[in-house]
Write an enzyme that holds these catalytic residues in place. Sequence first.
Site, PDB file in Angstrom:
ATOM      1  N   ILE A  12     159.829   1.293 -29.832  1.00  0.00           N
ATOM      2  CA  ILE A  12     160.769   0.205 -29.577  1.00  0.00           C
ATOM      3  C   ILE A  12     160.055  -1.034 -29.068  1.00  0.00           C
ATOM      4  O   ILE A  12     160.376  -2.154 -29.465  1.00  0.00           O
ATOM      5  CB  ILE A  12     161.840   0.660 -28.569  1.00  0.00           C
ATOM      6  CG1 ILE A  12     162.696   1.785 -29.176  1.00  0.00           C
ATOM      7  CG2 ILE A  12     162.743  -0.507 -28.163  1.00  0.00           C
ATOM      8  CD1 ILE A  12     163.679   2.402 -28.203  1.00  0.00           C
ATOM      9  N   ASP A  41     147.640  -0.249 -17.495  1.00  0.00           N
ATOM     10  CA  ASP A  41     148.220   1.038 -17.135  1.00  0.00           C
ATOM     11  C   ASP A  41     149.382   0.756 -16.183  1.00  0.00           C
ATOM     12  O   ASP A  41     149.172   0.324 -15.052  1.00  0.00           O
ATOM     13  CB  ASP A  41     147.175   1.922 -16.458  1.00  0.00           C
ATOM     14  CG  ASP A  41     147.679   3.331 -16.182  1.00  0.00           C
ATOM     15  OD1 ASP A  41     148.910   3.521 -16.094  1.00  0.00           O
ATOM     16  OD2 ASP A  41     146.840   4.238 -16.029  1.00  0.00           O
ATOM     17  N   SER A  49     169.150   3.655 -21.495  1.00  0.00           N
ATOM     18  CA  SER A  49     169.817   4.475 -22.513  1.00  0.00           C
ATOM     19  C   SER A  49     171.116   5.026 -21.964  1.00  0.00           C
ATOM     20  O   SER A  49     171.417   4.928 -20.767  1.00  0.00           O
ATOM     21  CB  SER A  49     168.921   5.628 -22.965  1.00  0.00           C
ATOM     22  OG  SER A  49     169.084   6.766 -22.147  1.00  0.00           O
ATOM     23  N   TYR A  82     165.180  12.238 -16.239  1.00  0.00           N
ATOM     24  CA  TYR A  82     165.468  11.213 -17.256  1.00  0.00           C
ATOM     25  C   TYR A  82     166.751  10.475 -16.918  1.00  0.00           C
ATOM     26  O   TYR A  82     166.792   9.242 -16.883  1.00  0.00           O
ATOM     27  CB  TYR A  82     165.586  11.861 -18.638  1.00  0.00           C
ATOM     28  CG  TYR A  82     165.913  10.868 -19.739  1.00  0.00           C
ATOM     29  CD1 TYR A  82     164.906  10.181 -20.392  1.00  0.00           C
ATOM     30  CD2 TYR A  82     167.236  10.612 -20.120  1.00  0.00           C
ATOM     31  CE1 TYR A  82     165.184   9.268 -21.394  1.00  0.00           C
ATOM     32  CE2 TYR A  82     167.526   9.700 -21.122  1.00  0.00           C
ATOM     33  CZ  TYR A  82     166.504   9.026 -21.751  1.00  0.00           C
ATOM     34  OH  TYR A  82     166.802   8.114 -22.729  1.00  0.00           O
ATOM     35  N   LYS A 112     167.181   6.469 -15.800  1.00  0.00           N
ATOM     36  CA  LYS A 112     167.915   5.509 -16.620  1.00  0.00           C
ATOM     37  C   LYS A 112     169.088   4.892 -15.845  1.00  0.00           C
ATOM     38  O   LYS A 112     169.366   3.694 -15.963  1.00  0.00           O
ATOM     39  CB  LYS A 112     168.414   6.164 -17.904  1.00  0.00           C
ATOM     40  CG  LYS A 112     167.290   6.592 -18.838  1.00  0.00           C
ATOM     41  CD  LYS A 112     166.344   5.440 -19.174  1.00  0.00           C
ATOM     42  CE  LYS A 112     165.273   5.843 -20.155  1.00  0.00           C
ATOM     43  NZ  LYS A 112     164.295   4.748 -20.416  1.00  0.00           N
ATOM     44  N   THR A 122     161.648   6.438 -33.921  1.00  0.00           N
ATOM     45  CA  THR A 122     160.304   6.006 -33.559  1.00  0.00           C
ATOM     46  C   THR A 122     159.269   7.019 -34.054  1.00  0.00           C
ATOM     47  O   THR A 122     159.613   8.093 -34.556  1.00  0.00           O
ATOM     48  CB  THR A 122     160.160   5.869 -32.033  1.00  0.00           C
ATOM     49  OG1 THR A 122     160.331   7.177 -31.443  1.00  0.00           O
ATOM     50  CG2 THR A 122     161.198   4.924 -31.471  1.00  0.00           C
TER      51      THR A 122
END
Length: 312
Positions: free
Chosen positions: A17, A62, A149, A161, A165, A196
């Site tokens: 993305i 990084d 997301s 996760y 988000k 992706t």
Amino acid sequence: MSLSGWICLVTGASRGIGKGIALQLSEAGAIVYITGRQEKTLKETATEVDERGGKCIPVICDSTKDDDIEKLFERIKQEQDGRMDLLVNNAYAGVQTIFENGGKKFWETDPSIWDTINNTGLRSHYICSVYAARMMVARGQGLIVNISSMGGLQYLFNVPYGVGKAACDRMAIDMAVELRKRGVAAVSLWPGPVKTELITQFVLSNDAPQEAKIPSQLKDVFANGETPECSGVCIVNLAKDKNLMSLSGKIFMTCDLARRYGIRDVDGRPIEDFTTLKFLLTQMPYVSWLSSFVPSFIRMPRFLLPLLNNHF
């Protein structure tokens, strides 16, 4: 060339993305700094931007290292006379870890999975936003976009996760409150399922690891997903919106912006609206036939989408 002269930064833009966003911003005329950890893939992206006639500046960074981030912004500040118009917080290092631990509950995984998923995501997004906001506030304009997301609204993949988000969304909302009087906007963007390189490798490929196997319905959604450049098309249109400040502090799905601006994906396909009742019915095996009778303009309120979690 609607963004001609704009100075933009897209973190984590060597593929996926982030790369797609960088390509679209450069096509719109912006000077785009891109970051990543691997020189080879960064240069490949920069070369593709150049071949399309854009201007891209690759910087090895990084996102887990504060010093690297600070040096990045100092470089942009010096080279662009303190100007930054757009920051896209996209850097993320958790995809492979998520799929390698697919199906495991939070107590069955090493606690370090939290850092793998959220240090190069949530934490680095905040640090980048601090440095970007300092430059933007000084000029009285700018836009910060957090790539998030639907996992911020309902359970998706695993606990770290979803928490990460949800925090990215909240960060955009709260930053908008403090930035509003300074002419700087902040939003969170939810791409739909995106095809992706890593999704192809870990989800769609016949050689995908067994632990990464996902339900066939969700696999079909990814197979027909957005291109990596779709989010870039949306961000370009958002950035040039004359009413941008009225949109600050909001969470947008790519389909929301597609509807607002009348845009399609770069391959010409319409951007799937995952909030329509028509689409949601197609995901329910026993009633999917009803979708052909439902108008596409009927949508579910976003807060009700988690009620359908068991159907995905």
